[in-house]
Design an enzyme around this catalytic site. Structure first.
Site, PDB file in Angstrom:
ATOM      1  N   ASN A   1      82.719 134.467 -46.045  1.00 60.85           N
ATOM      2  CA  ASN A   1      81.897 133.777 -47.031  1.00 60.85           C
ATOM      3  C   ASN A   1      80.949 134.688 -47.799  1.00 60.85           C
ATOM      4  OD1 ASN A   1      80.796 133.770 -44.243  1.00 60.85           O
ATOM      5  ND2 ASN A   1      78.952 132.972 -45.229  1.00 60.85           N
TER       6      ASN A   1
ATOM      7  N   SER B   1      85.141 121.799 -44.887  1.00 63.58           N
ATOM      8  CA  SER B   1      83.876 121.268 -45.398  1.00 63.58           C
ATOM      9  C   SER B   1      84.114 120.568 -46.723  1.00 63.58           C
ATOM     10  CB  SER B   1      82.869 122.409 -45.588  1.00 63.58           C
ATOM     11  OG  SER B   1      81.710 121.952 -46.264  1.00 63.58           O
ATOM     12  N   GLY B   2      83.418 119.449 -46.945  1.00 62.44           N
ATOM     13  CA  GLY B   2      83.572 118.710 -48.187  1.00 62.44           C
ATOM     14  C   GLY B   2      82.842 119.327 -49.363  1.00 62.44           C
TER      15      GLY B   2
ATOM     16  N   CYS C   1      73.213 129.793 -45.482  1.00 65.95           N
ATOM     17  CA  CYS C   1      72.694 129.409 -44.172  1.00 65.95           C
ATOM     18  C   CYS C   1      71.741 130.455 -43.597  1.00 65.95           C
ATOM     19  CB  CYS C   1      73.846 129.171 -43.200  1.00 65.95           C
ATOM     20  SG  CYS C   1      74.882 127.762 -43.664  1.00 65.95           S
TER      21      CYS C   1
END
Length: 376
Positions: free
Chosen positions: A150, A200-201, A324
């Site tokens: 990511n 993940s949406g 995050c």
């Protein structure tokens, strides 16, 4: 105009997802567990979304379990598989560049008696499949690898590793965090040879607060949230029908155009790299063969936080790494061989299918301006 280039953190919900969410909020608002017609309608919405996601992954709809997001999916997969298979076999193999929801879960399991073997990139900043394969032995219960990193867009050799591991030790559970790969790269669970796969949406133009976990038939996962036995007892708690509906709608929209959007993203990446090559002091931290949706750069020694705010003043939104991490360095760039000084000035640009060349040109222009005005 606002230029949003932080799509690896979250994406703008598409019209189809918003409409599906609104419909479930205002029309099909029943509880899927209720036995009356309103409950049945809500269950049909949930099952419809489940099938759309399953079709995209090439699996049976019964293998898809809805969660509150990828963090929960990762925790459920890893903790659940460790609880199911880790009574006698205590070794877990994982990459050293995982998302915090995987890395911190591994740290916790390690404190509770598991041996966690972290596989690092080699001196060239690349992962050798053999290093994962050699780390696995007869005492291993689980292997976990993300598909796309990511922070850099690096694509890990999941298919090669999982296939080789399964040939030697078919009983080992194989988990993949597929958040940055799903709906961006062609992802089929059979091709990856994955037993568990997290989604993940809000990374694919749906809303925050919904995710999914694929669990291959025959794979045991001990539930981590107990209660009313929803999701076949794997994840209790009333399903969020609106968010699930939006997730399914986004997948339905994006699935047919994965290859087309990938090629467009490659073109946008090439365009941006061309503009960045004209700016003195810019270093590329992402690999040439990484995901075209993520590009990590270092901006000539200008600290990331200062550069981010400089760009924000011009309504250009990027990040310094994983959202995050709240701006703190995760250590992932160092794992890939990026120096401390370059990591301190790292900027992550992440695009979507809506990104334009004009937006990337505006970013490059503002970045060059920032390098000229911000003191080191």
């Amino acid at each position: 105009m606002a230029v949003y280039l932080d799509n690896a953190a979250t994406t703008k919900p598409c019209r189809e997802a918003v409409e599906a969410i609104n419909n479930a909020l205002t029309e099909n608002y029943g509880n899927p567990s209720s036995l009356h017609k309103m409950g049945l309608n809500a269950q049909l919405v949930t099952d419809g979304a489940r099938k759309k996601i399953a079709d995209a992954l090439g699996c049976d709809a019964g293998c898809i379990y809805f969660t509150s997001g990828a963090t929960e999916s990762n925790n459920l997969a890893i903790r659940g598989a460790a609880a199911a298979y880790g009574r006698r076999k205590k070794r877990i193999v994982v990459s050293s560049v995982e998302h915090a929801s995987v890395a911190e879960t591994m740290n916790d399991l390690e404190k509770n008696g598991f041996e966690v073997v972290r596989v690092h990139p080699d001196s060239t900043g690349r992962f050798a499949p053999a290093d994962f394969i050699n780390a696995v032995d007869e005492n291993t219960c689980l292997i976990s690898m993300m598909l796309v990193n990511n922070e850099t867009g690096y694509i890990l050799p999941v298919k090669e590793v999982f296939s080789a591991v399964k040939r030697r030790f078919p009983e080992i559970a194989a988990h993949c965090d597929c958040v940055q790969g799903f709906m961006k790269l062609p992802v089929r669970v059979s091709a990856l040879n994955a037993d568990l796969l997290s989604l993940s949406g809000h990374k694919i133009h749906s809303a925050k607060g919904v995710g999914a976990l694929y669990i291959k038939k025959g794979i045991r996962v001990i539930p981590q949230v107990t209660g009313g036995k929803q999701e076949k007892g794997i994840r209790s708690g009333t399903e969020s029908v609106p968010l699930i509906a939006g997730f399914g709608a986004a997948v339905e929209k994006l699935a047919p155009t994965i290859n087309e959007r990938y090629e467009r993203a490659c073109g946008l990446r090439s365009f941006l790299l061309g503009r960045l090559s004209e700016i003195s002091g810019v270093t590329i931290n992402s690999p040439d063969d990484g995901s075209p949706y993520i590009l990590n750069i270092s901006a000539a020694g200008r600290r990331s936080e200062i550069m981010l705010h400089f760009l924000e003043q011009r309504e250009i939104y990027v990040s310094s790494g994983s959202a995050c991490s709240k701006g703190a360095q995760s250590g992932v760039l160092a794992e890939f061989g990026v120096s401390r000084s370059d990591a301190d000035s790292a900027v992550r640009i992440s695009i979507s299918s809506e990104t334009t060349e004009e937006e990337l040109a505006l970013f490059a222009e503002a970045l060059a301006d920032g390098i000229g005005k911000i003191k080191t």
